[in-house]
Design an enzyme around this catalytic site. Structure first.
Site, PDB file in Angstrom:
ATOM      1  N   TYR A 149       0.796  -1.217   0.000  1.00  0.00           N
ATOM      2  CA  TYR A 149       0.000   0.000   0.000  1.00  0.00           C
ATOM      3  C   TYR A 149       0.840   1.284   0.000  1.00  0.00           C
ATOM      4  CZ  TYR A 149      -4.480  -2.349   0.937  1.00  0.00           C
ATOM      5  OH  TYR A 149      -5.616  -3.108   0.848  1.00  0.00           O
ATOM      6  N   LYS A 216       4.331 -13.558   5.876  1.00  0.00           N
ATOM      7  CA  LYS A 216       4.540 -14.543   4.814  1.00  0.00           C
ATOM      8  C   LYS A 216       6.045 -14.656   4.540  1.00  0.00           C
ATOM      9  CE  LYS A 216       2.835 -17.438   1.739  1.00  0.00           C
ATOM     10  NZ  LYS A 216       2.250 -18.724   2.169  1.00  0.00           N
ATOM     11  N   ASP A 266      -1.174 -17.380   5.664  1.00  0.00           N
ATOM     12  CA  ASP A 266      -2.258 -18.237   5.192  1.00  0.00           C
ATOM     13  C   ASP A 266      -2.710 -19.205   6.278  1.00  0.00           C
ATOM     14  OD1 ASP A 266       0.391 -19.005   4.662  1.00  0.00           O
ATOM     15  OD2 ASP A 266      -0.195 -20.520   3.224  1.00  0.00           O
ATOM     16  N   ASP A 290      -5.007  -6.006   6.439  1.00  0.00           N
ATOM     17  CA  ASP A 290      -6.222  -5.617   5.727  1.00  0.00           C
ATOM     18  C   ASP A 290      -7.129  -6.831   5.548  1.00  0.00           C
ATOM     19  OD1 ASP A 290      -8.057  -4.112   4.344  1.00  0.00           O
ATOM     20  OD2 ASP A 290      -6.872  -3.931   2.528  1.00  0.00           O
TER      21      ASP A 290
END
Length: 405
Positions: A149, A216, A266, A290
Protein backbone atom coordinates in the site's frame (compact mmCIF):
# COMPACT_ATOMS: atom_id res chain seq x y z
CA UNK A 1 -11.08 29.13 26.30
CA UNK A 2 -9.61 26.78 23.68
CA UNK A 3 -11.76 23.88 22.55
CA UNK A 4 -8.92 21.93 20.96
CA UNK A 5 -6.92 19.03 22.33
CA UNK A 6 -3.35 19.91 23.26
CA UNK A 7 -0.31 18.04 24.53
CA UNK A 8 1.99 18.80 27.45
CA UNK A 9 5.02 16.62 28.17
CA UNK A 10 3.49 13.95 25.96
CA UNK A 11 0.19 13.94 27.87
CA UNK A 12 -3.08 14.67 26.09
CA UNK A 13 -5.10 17.55 27.56
CA UNK A 14 -8.78 17.54 26.62
CA UNK A 15 -11.07 20.51 27.40
CA UNK A 16 -14.61 19.89 28.66
CA UNK A 17 -15.95 21.26 25.38
CA UNK A 18 -13.78 19.77 22.67
CA UNK A 19 -13.90 20.36 18.91
CA UNK A 20 -13.68 17.17 16.85
CA UNK A 21 -13.71 17.21 13.02
CA UNK A 22 -15.91 14.69 11.21
CA UNK A 23 -16.20 13.55 7.60
CA UNK A 24 -19.71 12.22 7.17
CA UNK A 25 -18.73 10.02 4.21
CA UNK A 26 -20.34 9.06 0.93
CA UNK A 27 -23.18 6.66 0.07
CA UNK A 28 -24.64 5.55 3.41
CA UNK A 29 -22.20 7.80 5.25
CA UNK A 30 -24.60 10.69 5.98
CA UNK A 31 -27.19 8.31 7.52
CA UNK A 32 -24.54 6.53 9.59
CA UNK A 33 -23.15 9.81 10.81
CA UNK A 34 -26.50 11.40 11.73
CA UNK A 35 -27.53 8.34 13.74
CA UNK A 36 -24.14 7.95 15.40
CA UNK A 37 -23.77 11.62 16.30
CA UNK A 38 -27.06 11.50 18.19
CA UNK A 39 -25.83 8.49 20.19
CA UNK A 40 -22.43 10.09 20.83
CA UNK A 41 -23.99 13.26 22.17
CA UNK A 42 -26.36 11.32 24.42
CA UNK A 43 -23.51 9.19 25.80
CA UNK A 44 -21.30 12.21 26.55
CA UNK A 45 -24.21 14.04 28.19
CA UNK A 46 -25.09 11.06 30.42
CA UNK A 47 -21.52 10.07 31.29
CA UNK A 48 -20.44 13.59 32.22
CA UNK A 49 -23.77 14.66 33.77
CA UNK A 50 -23.82 17.55 31.33
CA UNK A 51 -20.34 18.86 32.12
CA UNK A 52 -18.77 17.82 28.81
CA UNK A 53 -19.66 18.33 25.19
CA UNK A 54 -18.33 17.72 21.68
CA UNK A 55 -18.44 20.59 19.19
CA UNK A 56 -18.55 18.61 15.95
CA UNK A 57 -16.85 20.34 13.00
CA UNK A 58 -17.52 19.08 9.48
CA UNK A 59 -14.57 18.79 7.10
CA UNK A 60 -14.74 17.50 3.53
CA UNK A 61 -13.16 14.56 1.74
CA UNK A 62 -13.86 12.21 -1.18
CA UNK A 63 -16.99 12.61 -3.33
CA UNK A 64 -18.62 15.41 -1.36
CA UNK A 65 -15.36 17.35 -1.32
CA UNK A 66 -14.83 16.81 -5.06
CA UNK A 67 -18.32 18.06 -5.89
CA UNK A 68 -17.93 21.18 -3.72
CA UNK A 69 -14.25 22.04 -4.20
CA UNK A 70 -12.93 20.05 -7.16
CA UNK A 71 -10.50 18.24 -4.85
CA UNK A 72 -10.77 14.77 -3.37
CA UNK A 73 -8.80 15.70 -0.27
CA UNK A 74 -8.68 19.47 0.34
CA UNK A 75 -5.71 20.86 2.23
CA UNK A 76 -8.12 22.52 4.67
CA UNK A 77 -9.30 19.07 5.78
CA UNK A 78 -5.79 17.82 6.42
CA UNK A 79 -4.86 20.97 8.35
CA UNK A 80 -8.02 20.81 10.47
CA UNK A 81 -7.31 17.24 11.53
CA UNK A 82 -3.71 18.18 12.37
CA UNK A 83 -4.94 21.17 14.36
CA UNK A 84 -7.56 19.30 16.40
CA UNK A 85 -5.55 16.03 16.65
CA UNK A 86 -8.52 13.67 16.27
CA UNK A 87 -11.27 13.07 13.72
CA UNK A 88 -13.90 10.52 12.79
CA UNK A 89 -15.10 9.62 9.33
CA UNK A 90 -17.62 7.57 7.40
CA UNK A 91 -16.95 5.43 4.32
CA UNK A 92 -15.34 7.28 1.41
CA UNK A 93 -15.71 6.87 -2.37
CA UNK A 94 -12.58 6.49 -4.48
CA UNK A 95 -12.61 6.33 -8.30
CA UNK A 96 -11.71 2.86 -9.59
CA UNK A 97 -8.84 2.63 -12.07
CA UNK A 98 -8.09 6.33 -12.36
CA UNK A 99 -7.68 9.53 -10.38
CA UNK A 100 -6.57 9.56 -6.75
CA UNK A 101 -5.50 6.11 -5.52
CA UNK A 102 -7.53 6.17 -2.32
CA UNK A 103 -8.65 8.99 -0.07
CA UNK A 104 -8.27 6.67 2.91
CA UNK A 105 -4.67 5.84 1.98
CA UNK A 106 -3.96 9.50 1.20
CA UNK A 107 -5.15 10.52 4.68
CA UNK A 108 -2.96 7.89 6.30
CA UNK A 109 0.13 8.91 4.37
CA UNK A 110 -0.41 12.66 4.54
CA UNK A 111 -0.93 12.54 8.31
CA UNK A 112 1.63 9.74 8.92
CA UNK A 113 -0.98 7.50 10.54
CA UNK A 114 1.31 4.51 10.79
CA UNK A 115 -0.89 2.17 12.86
CA UNK A 116 -4.32 0.83 11.95
CA UNK A 117 -5.91 -0.75 15.02
CA UNK A 118 -8.96 -2.99 14.62
CA UNK A 119 -10.50 -4.62 17.72
CA UNK A 120 -12.74 -7.60 16.93
CA UNK A 121 -15.10 -8.99 19.54
CA UNK A 122 -18.47 -10.72 19.29
CA UNK A 123 -21.64 -9.07 20.60
CA UNK A 124 -24.07 -11.57 22.13
CA UNK A 125 -27.11 -12.12 19.94
CA UNK A 126 -25.41 -11.39 16.62
CA UNK A 127 -25.62 -14.20 14.08
CA UNK A 128 -22.21 -15.59 13.15
CA UNK A 129 -21.05 -18.09 10.49
CA UNK A 130 -18.83 -19.82 13.09
CA UNK A 131 -19.91 -22.08 15.96
CA UNK A 132 -18.11 -20.29 18.81
CA UNK A 133 -17.99 -16.56 17.99
CA UNK A 134 -17.67 -15.73 21.70
CA UNK A 135 -14.08 -17.04 21.54
CA UNK A 136 -13.10 -14.26 19.13
CA UNK A 137 -11.54 -11.38 21.07
CA UNK A 138 -8.57 -10.04 19.12
CA UNK A 139 -6.99 -6.71 18.32
CA UNK A 140 -5.22 -6.35 14.98
CA UNK A 141 -2.27 -3.95 14.79
CA UNK A 142 -1.70 -3.34 11.08
CA UNK A 143 1.30 -1.37 9.84
CA UNK A 144 -0.25 1.36 7.70
CA UNK A 145 2.50 3.07 5.69
CA UNK A 146 4.59 0.40 3.99
CA UNK A 147 4.17 -2.90 2.11
CA UNK A 148 2.07 -3.03 -1.07
CA UNK A 149 0.00 0.00 0.00
CA UNK A 150 2.99 2.34 -0.12
CA UNK A 151 1.79 3.54 -3.53
CA UNK A 152 5.03 3.02 -5.45
CA UNK A 153 3.68 1.77 -8.79
CA UNK A 154 4.26 2.14 -12.52
CA UNK A 155 1.57 1.52 -15.14
CA UNK A 156 2.26 -0.75 -18.11
CA UNK A 157 3.32 1.12 -21.23
CA UNK A 158 5.04 4.04 -19.47
CA UNK A 159 8.69 4.99 -19.82
CA UNK A 160 9.20 4.50 -16.07
CA UNK A 161 7.73 1.01 -16.33
CA UNK A 162 10.14 0.13 -19.15
CA UNK A 163 13.09 1.35 -17.08
CA UNK A 164 11.98 -0.72 -14.08
CA UNK A 165 11.52 -3.78 -16.30
CA UNK A 166 15.01 -3.37 -17.74
CA UNK A 167 16.48 -2.94 -14.26
CA UNK A 168 14.77 -6.10 -12.96
CA UNK A 169 15.96 -8.07 -15.98
CA UNK A 170 19.51 -6.85 -15.48
CA UNK A 171 19.56 -7.66 -11.77
CA UNK A 172 17.77 -11.03 -11.90
CA UNK A 173 18.35 -12.33 -15.42
CA UNK A 174 14.60 -12.80 -15.83
CA UNK A 175 12.65 -11.50 -18.81
CA UNK A 176 9.28 -10.25 -17.60
CA UNK A 177 6.06 -10.40 -19.64
CA UNK A 178 5.20 -7.38 -21.77
CA UNK A 179 2.32 -5.23 -20.57
CA UNK A 180 3.18 -5.82 -16.91
CA UNK A 181 2.38 -3.37 -14.14
CA UNK A 182 4.93 -2.96 -11.36
CA UNK A 183 4.66 -2.13 -7.70
CA UNK A 184 7.35 -1.94 -5.02
CA UNK A 185 6.79 -3.76 -1.74
CA UNK A 186 9.05 -2.49 1.02
CA UNK A 187 9.13 -3.14 4.75
CA UNK A 188 11.57 -1.28 6.98
CA UNK A 189 13.09 -2.07 10.36
CA UNK A 190 11.80 1.25 11.73
CA UNK A 191 8.23 0.61 10.59
CA UNK A 192 8.26 -2.96 11.86
CA UNK A 193 9.63 -2.03 15.26
CA UNK A 194 7.19 0.85 15.64
CA UNK A 195 4.07 -1.26 15.07
CA UNK A 196 5.44 -4.09 17.24
CA UNK A 197 6.16 -1.66 20.06
CA UNK A 198 2.60 -0.33 19.96
CA UNK A 199 1.20 -3.87 19.96
CA UNK A 200 3.38 -4.77 22.94
CA UNK A 201 2.40 -1.64 24.88
CA UNK A 202 -1.27 -2.41 24.26
CA UNK A 203 -0.85 -6.02 25.38
CA UNK A 204 0.88 -4.93 28.60
CA UNK A 205 -1.63 -2.17 29.34
CA UNK A 206 -4.66 -4.42 28.77
CA UNK A 207 -3.15 -7.58 30.28
CA UNK A 208 -3.36 -9.58 27.07
CA UNK A 209 -1.74 -13.02 27.06
CA UNK A 210 -0.05 -13.09 23.65
CA UNK A 211 1.20 -11.11 20.67
CA UNK A 212 1.29 -12.97 17.35
CA UNK A 213 3.40 -11.75 14.42
CA UNK A 214 1.56 -12.60 11.17
CA UNK A 215 3.73 -12.74 8.07
CA UNK A 216 4.54 -14.54 4.81
CA UNK A 217 8.25 -14.71 5.54
CA UNK A 218 8.61 -18.25 4.25
CA UNK A 219 8.28 -16.85 0.71
CA UNK A 220 8.99 -13.11 0.95
CA UNK A 221 12.12 -13.57 3.04
CA UNK A 222 13.59 -10.06 2.87
CA UNK A 223 10.35 -8.15 3.43
CA UNK A 224 7.91 -10.14 5.56
CA UNK A 225 10.68 -12.41 6.78
CA UNK A 226 12.50 -9.33 8.02
CA UNK A 227 9.26 -8.05 9.58
CA UNK A 228 9.11 -11.23 11.67
CA UNK A 229 12.79 -10.99 12.62
CA UNK A 230 12.66 -7.31 13.59
CA UNK A 231 9.47 -7.75 15.62
CA UNK A 232 10.99 -10.59 17.62
CA UNK A 233 14.19 -8.63 18.18
CA UNK A 234 12.25 -5.60 19.42
CA UNK A 235 10.21 -7.71 21.84
CA UNK A 236 13.30 -9.35 23.33
CA UNK A 237 15.37 -6.15 23.45
CA UNK A 238 12.78 -3.79 24.97
CA UNK A 239 10.48 -6.15 26.90
CA UNK A 240 12.78 -9.04 27.79
CA UNK A 241 11.58 -9.80 31.33
CA UNK A 242 7.92 -9.35 30.38
CA UNK A 243 7.81 -11.76 27.43
CA UNK A 244 8.59 -15.33 26.52
CA UNK A 245 8.64 -17.30 23.29
CA UNK A 246 5.91 -19.82 22.54
CA UNK A 247 8.38 -22.68 23.11
CA UNK A 248 9.03 -21.38 26.64
CA UNK A 249 5.42 -20.70 27.64
CA UNK A 250 4.96 -23.87 29.71
CA UNK A 251 8.05 -23.36 31.84
CA UNK A 252 7.24 -22.40 35.47
CA UNK A 253 9.50 -19.34 35.52
CA UNK A 254 7.69 -17.93 32.48
CA UNK A 255 4.26 -17.80 34.13
CA UNK A 256 2.46 -14.49 33.67
CA UNK A 257 4.63 -13.31 30.78
CA UNK A 258 3.25 -12.25 27.40
CA UNK A 259 3.81 -15.00 24.85
CA UNK A 260 5.35 -13.70 21.60
CA UNK A 261 4.81 -16.05 18.67
CA UNK A 262 4.40 -15.95 14.91
CA UNK A 263 2.20 -17.53 12.26
CA UNK A 264 2.44 -17.75 8.48
CA UNK A 265 -0.34 -15.54 7.07
CA UNK A 266 -2.26 -18.24 5.19
CA UNK A 267 -2.16 -20.54 8.22
CA UNK A 268 -3.39 -17.69 10.40
CA UNK A 269 -6.67 -17.57 8.47
CA UNK A 270 -7.22 -21.18 9.49
CA UNK A 271 -6.13 -20.52 13.06
CA UNK A 272 -8.64 -17.72 13.68
CA UNK A 273 -11.39 -20.11 12.59
CA UNK A 274 -10.43 -23.26 14.50
CA UNK A 275 -8.40 -21.91 17.46
CA UNK A 276 -9.55 -18.31 18.06
CA UNK A 277 -9.10 -18.50 21.84
CA UNK A 278 -5.34 -18.92 21.34
CA UNK A 279 -4.89 -15.41 19.96
CA UNK A 280 -5.13 -11.98 21.57
CA UNK A 281 -3.09 -9.30 19.78
CA UNK A 282 -2.04 -9.71 16.14
CA UNK A 283 0.68 -7.56 14.57
CA UNK A 284 0.91 -7.55 10.78
CA UNK A 285 2.33 -5.85 7.70
CA UNK A 286 -0.16 -3.76 5.75
CA UNK A 287 -1.80 -6.17 3.33
CA UNK A 288 -2.03 -9.11 5.76
CA UNK A 289 -3.74 -6.88 8.30
CA UNK A 290 -6.22 -5.62 5.73
CA UNK A 291 -7.36 -9.11 4.78
CA UNK A 292 -7.24 -10.56 8.28
CA UNK A 293 -9.17 -7.82 10.05
CA UNK A 294 -12.04 -8.11 7.55
CA UNK A 295 -12.04 -11.90 7.82
CA UNK A 296 -12.21 -11.64 11.61
CA UNK A 297 -15.04 -9.12 11.35
CA UNK A 298 -17.02 -11.69 9.35
CA UNK A 299 -16.70 -14.14 12.25
CA UNK A 300 -18.48 -11.77 14.64
CA UNK A 301 -21.23 -10.47 12.37
CA UNK A 302 -19.60 -8.52 9.55
CA UNK A 303 -18.10 -5.11 8.87
CA UNK A 304 -21.25 -3.44 10.18
CA UNK A 305 -19.89 -4.11 13.68
CA UNK A 306 -16.16 -3.63 12.99
CA UNK A 307 -14.57 -0.46 14.42
CA UNK A 308 -11.18 0.92 13.47
CA UNK A 309 -8.73 3.70 14.17
CA UNK A 310 -5.62 5.02 12.45
CA UNK A 311 -2.95 6.43 14.74
CA UNK A 312 0.10 8.62 14.26
CA UNK A 313 2.12 10.96 16.46
CA UNK A 314 -0.49 13.08 18.27
CA UNK A 315 -3.07 12.53 15.47
CA UNK A 316 -5.74 9.83 15.15
CA UNK A 317 -8.66 9.22 12.79
CA UNK A 318 -11.43 6.78 13.68
CA UNK A 319 -13.53 5.30 10.92
CA UNK A 320 -16.43 3.15 9.83
CA UNK A 321 -14.65 0.21 8.20
CA UNK A 322 -17.37 -0.80 5.72
CA UNK A 323 -17.95 0.57 2.22
CA UNK A 324 -20.28 3.27 0.94
CA UNK A 325 -23.05 0.75 -0.04
CA UNK A 326 -24.64 3.04 -2.67
CA UNK A 327 -27.38 0.47 -3.34
CA UNK A 328 -28.99 1.19 0.06
CA UNK A 329 -27.95 4.83 0.45
CA UNK A 330 -30.77 7.11 1.55
CA UNK A 331 -33.06 4.20 2.50
CA UNK A 332 -32.52 4.26 6.29
CA UNK A 333 -31.29 0.64 6.17
CA UNK A 334 -27.62 0.81 7.06
CA UNK A 335 -26.27 -0.57 10.33
CA UNK A 336 -24.38 2.26 12.12
CA UNK A 337 -22.57 -0.17 14.44
CA UNK A 338 -19.13 0.27 12.90
CA UNK A 339 -19.30 4.05 13.27
CA UNK A 340 -20.70 3.76 16.79
CA UNK A 341 -17.94 1.44 17.98
CA UNK A 342 -15.30 3.58 16.26
CA UNK A 343 -16.70 6.53 18.17
CA UNK A 344 -16.31 4.54 21.37
CA UNK A 345 -12.65 4.01 20.42
CA UNK A 346 -12.35 7.78 19.91
CA UNK A 347 -13.76 8.53 23.36
CA UNK A 348 -11.42 5.97 24.94
CA UNK A 349 -8.54 7.67 23.13
CA UNK A 350 -9.33 11.10 24.57
CA UNK A 351 -9.93 9.74 28.06
CA UNK A 352 -13.73 9.86 28.03
CA UNK A 353 -14.03 6.13 28.70
CA UNK A 354 -17.35 6.35 30.56
CA UNK A 355 -19.01 7.65 27.39
CA UNK A 356 -17.27 4.93 25.37
CA UNK A 357 -18.56 2.22 27.70
CA UNK A 358 -22.11 3.59 27.54
CA UNK A 359 -22.06 3.29 23.75
CA UNK A 360 -20.83 -0.30 23.90
CA UNK A 361 -23.36 -1.22 26.62
CA UNK A 362 -26.21 0.36 24.67
CA UNK A 363 -25.27 -1.44 21.46
CA UNK A 364 -24.93 -4.80 23.23
CA UNK A 365 -28.22 -4.38 25.12
CA UNK A 366 -30.16 -3.32 22.03
CA UNK A 367 -28.90 -6.28 19.98
CA UNK A 368 -29.46 -8.68 22.88
CA UNK A 369 -33.08 -7.51 23.03
CA UNK A 370 -33.51 -8.38 19.36
CA UNK A 371 -33.72 -4.81 18.05
CA UNK A 372 -31.50 -4.91 14.97
CA UNK A 373 -31.03 -3.53 11.47
CA UNK A 374 -31.74 -5.81 8.53
CA UNK A 375 -28.18 -7.05 8.09
CA UNK A 376 -28.19 -8.46 11.65
CA UNK A 377 -31.70 -9.95 11.51
CA UNK A 378 -30.88 -13.11 9.56
CA UNK A 379 -31.73 -16.22 11.55
CA UNK A 380 -32.40 -14.18 14.72
CA UNK A 381 -35.63 -15.57 16.06
CA UNK A 382 -38.14 -12.89 16.93
CA UNK A 383 -35.93 -10.06 15.72
CA UNK A 384 -37.46 -6.61 15.57
CA UNK A 385 -36.01 -5.16 12.38
CA UNK A 386 -35.66 -1.38 12.48
CA UNK A 387 -34.06 1.27 10.32
CA UNK A 388 -30.91 3.23 11.00
CA UNK A 389 -32.70 6.07 12.78
CA UNK A 390 -34.79 3.85 15.03
CA UNK A 391 -31.78 1.68 15.87
CA UNK A 392 -29.95 4.77 17.12
CA UNK A 393 -33.07 5.85 19.01
CA UNK A 394 -33.12 2.49 20.81
CA UNK A 395 -29.51 3.00 21.93
CA UNK A 396 -30.30 6.51 23.13
CA UNK A 397 -33.28 5.22 25.10
CA UNK A 398 -31.01 2.73 26.87
CA UNK A 399 -28.38 5.39 27.58
CA UNK A 400 -31.00 7.62 29.18
CA UNK A 401 -32.68 4.80 31.11
CA UNK A 402 -32.30 3.79 34.72
CA UNK A 403 -30.98 0.41 33.53
CA UNK A 404 -27.86 2.21 32.36
CA UNK A 405 -25.96 2.74 35.59
Amino acid sequence: MSSKISFQDGKMLVPDTVTIPFIEGDGVGPECWAASKAVFDAAVERASRGTKKVAWKEVLAAEKAFKQTGEWLPEETVEAIKHYHVAIKGPLTTPVGEGIRSVNVALRHTLSLHACIRPVKWIAGVTSPVRRPELVDMVVFRENMEDIYAGIEWAAGTQENAEISACISRLTGKTLPEESGFGIKYISRAGSERIMREAMEFAIRHKRRSVTIVHKGNIMKYTEGSFKKWCYELAKREYGELVCLESEANQPDMAGRIVVKDRIADNMFQQVLINPAMYDVLVTPNLNGDYLSDALAAQVGGLGLAPGGNFGHEVAIFEATHGTAPDIAGKDLVNPGSMLLSGAMLFDHIGWSEAAELIRQALASTVRNGIVTGDLAKEVEGAQVVGTTDFAAALIEFIKSEACA
